[in-house]
Design a protein around this motif. Structure first.
Motif, short mmCIF file in Angstrom:
data_model
loop_
_atom_site.label_atom_id
_atom_site.label_comp_id
_atom_site.label_asym_id
_atom_site.label_seq_id
_atom_site.Cartn_x
_atom_site.Cartn_y
_atom_site.Cartn_z
N ILE A 45 -0.66 -4.99 -0.73
CA ILE A 45 0.22 -3.97 -1.30
C ILE A 45 -0.13 -2.60 -0.73
O ILE A 45 0.74 -1.83 -0.34
CB ILE A 45 0.14 -3.98 -2.85
N PHE A 46 -1.42 -2.32 -0.64
CA PHE A 46 -1.88 -1.06 -0.06
C PHE A 46 -1.48 -0.93 1.40
O PHE A 46 -1.12 0.15 1.87
CB PHE A 46 -3.40 -0.93 -0.23
N ALA A 47 -1.52 -2.04 2.14
CA ALA A 47 -1.11 -2.01 3.55
C ALA A 47 0.37 -1.67 3.68
O ALA A 47 0.76 -0.89 4.56
CB ALA A 47 -1.41 -3.35 4.20
N GLY A 48 1.20 -2.23 2.81
CA GLY A 48 2.62 -1.87 2.82
C GLY A 48 2.82 -0.40 2.50
O GLY A 48 3.67 0.28 3.10
N TYR A 49 2.03 0.10 1.57
CA TYR A 49 2.06 1.52 1.21
C TYR A 49 1.69 2.38 2.42
O TYR A 49 2.35 3.39 2.70
CB TYR A 49 1.10 1.76 0.04
N SER A 136 6.55 -4.46 -1.91
CA SER A 136 6.36 -3.61 -3.08
C SER A 136 5.52 -2.39 -2.73
O SER A 136 5.80 -1.28 -3.17
CB SER A 136 5.75 -4.39 -4.24
N GLY A 137 4.48 -2.59 -1.92
CA GLY A 137 3.68 -1.45 -1.46
C GLY A 137 4.51 -0.49 -0.62
O GLY A 137 4.36 0.73 -0.72
N TYR A 138 5.38 -1.03 0.22
CA TYR A 138 6.23 -0.19 1.06
C TYR A 138 7.19 0.64 0.20
O TYR A 138 7.40 1.82 0.45
CB TYR A 138 7.02 -1.05 2.04
N MET A 139 7.75 0.01 -0.82
CA MET A 139 8.68 0.73 -1.71
C MET A 139 7.96 1.83 -2.47
O MET A 139 8.51 2.92 -2.66
CB MET A 139 9.36 -0.24 -2.68
#
Length: 149
Positions: A45-49, A136-139
């Motif tokens: 999730i952090f990576a997507g963020y 979800s992280g990206y969003m």
């Protein structure tokens, strides 16, 4: 740098080190196993963020999902049509190698895979989670940094 790809492979290495370094049965899953799997999932999730924060396009977080879909489709194709083109057969299950690759590729979800063993969800859950977790992280990152370069 695609953070999701880097973290995905880091998760694979970290969970392999944890899994092979622990003592006891490989099938007995305890609370620590779920905690490690949860932490590694949070890293995705952090990576997507981070991808969103650095201004990368949404497709960058879906790379691992596409690899998982490919492995899942190959597993289904070889299971369905394996007797017609018996290329990678390992006995009665022609899809064994692709199913094994899918489970190894998503090794950080091993406790979930063990819990869902015996059902088709053991193969479907990693595919779905490889979409949901980084997305979800990206969003979240896009909400916090809407004008990221």
């Amino acid at each position: 740098m695609n953070y999701v790809t880097a973290i995905y492979f880091l998760n694979l290495v970290l969970y392999a080190m944890y899994f092979f370094g622990r003592m006891g049965s490989e099938v007995a899953v305890g609370g620590l196993d779920y905690a490690v799997s949860g932490i590694l999932s949070l890293l995705l999730i952090f990576a997507g963020y981070l991808n969103a924060k650095k201004g990368m396009i949404y497709r960058t977080v879906l790379w691992m999902f596409f690899v998982n879909v490919f492995l899942f489709i190959c597993s289904g194709v070889f299971d369905q049509f394996g007797s017609n083109f018996n290329i990678l057969s390992t006995g009665n299950s022609d899809s064994f190698l692709f199913s094994l690759a899918l489970l190894i590729y998503n090794g950080y979800l091993f406790p979930l895979t063990v819990a869902l063993d015996g059902s088709g969800l053991a193969l479907i859950a990693p595919v779905i989670l490889s979409f949901i977790l980084p997305s979800s992280g990206y969003m979240i990152g896009k909400k916090l940094y809407p004008n990221a370069h």
